[in-house]
Design a protein around this motif. Structure first.
Motif, short mmCIF file in Angstrom:
data_model
loop_
_atom_site.label_atom_id
_atom_site.label_comp_id
_atom_site.label_asym_id
_atom_site.label_seq_id
_atom_site.Cartn_x
_atom_site.Cartn_y
_atom_site.Cartn_z
N ARG A 25 0.84 -1.20 0.00
CA ARG A 25 0.00 0.00 0.00
C ARG A 25 0.88 1.26 0.00
O ARG A 25 0.63 2.21 -0.74
CB ARG A 25 -0.92 -0.03 1.22
N VAL A 85 -5.36 1.72 -3.91
CA VAL A 85 -5.39 0.28 -3.68
C VAL A 85 -6.79 -0.13 -3.24
O VAL A 85 -7.34 0.42 -2.29
CB VAL A 85 -4.35 -0.13 -2.61
N THR A 101 -2.85 -7.89 -6.12
CA THR A 101 -3.42 -6.57 -5.86
C THR A 101 -4.45 -6.20 -6.92
O THR A 101 -4.37 -6.65 -8.07
CB THR A 101 -2.34 -5.46 -5.85
#
Length: 175
Positions: A25, A85, A101
């Motif tokens: 992140r 994110v 992700t």
């Protein structure tokens, strides 16, 4: 293995996964600030970075020099991308970690519109170093954005993908 030892292993793994998520992140946060060098630095000495498709950002790179040229190209054709994110999934131990992700990307285009897409990445890590990245996003949406950029006079938006050979030879990768 005792129940206590097993419990400690599970606790360690949970904490490790939280740390990896936080680092991923933070890496996207740094890239959004224009600091992509920290991402390049996180790559292992031997790695593979694959961006799927057939466009100016696609291809496979295995050198830090080629990755830097790739990020420099992004700076020129789609400056100031912002990454949000949405999801991070981590599995495995420090010596064999898998990270997936889903990230929203948004950046202004020369015609006043915005490029918006969802980037999905699948990464493999060993001892906190990334050795494999596979990147996939909606390439139709990306190609439309690259067409807008090229129409504004930035020919590099339609250039061939950056290669390790170009980086090694120190050749220009513009249009």
């Amino acid at each position: 293995m005792t129940m206590r030892q097993n419990s400690l292993g599970v606790e360690f793994l949970m904490v490790y996964h939280l740390v990896v998520k936080a680092k991923v992140r933070a890496a996207f946060g740094e890239i959004s600030k224009g600091n992509w060098e920290s991402m390049v630095d996180s790559l292992a000495p031997e790695f593979t970075y694959r961006f799927y498709g057939e466009h100016a950002l696609s291809g496979e790179r295995r050198t830090h020099a080629a990755m830097r040229l790739w990020w420099e190209r992004i700076d020129r054709i789609m400056p100031n991308p912002r990454f949000e994110v949405q999801d991070i999934v981590v599995a495995g131990w420090p010596w064999n970690t898998t990270v997936a992700t889903s990230v929203r990307v948004r950046t202004p285009l020369p015609d006043g519109s915005y490029y918006e897409n969802v980037v999905n990445q699948f990464m493999k890590m060993r001892w906190a170093r990334i050795y494999e990245v596979r990147t996939l996003e909606d390439t139709v949406v990306l190609q439309r954005a690259l067409d807008v950029v090229a129409a504004s006079g930035v020919e590099e938006a339609h250039a061939a993908p950056i290669t390790d050979e170009q980086a090694a030879a120190g050749r220009s990768v513009r249009g």
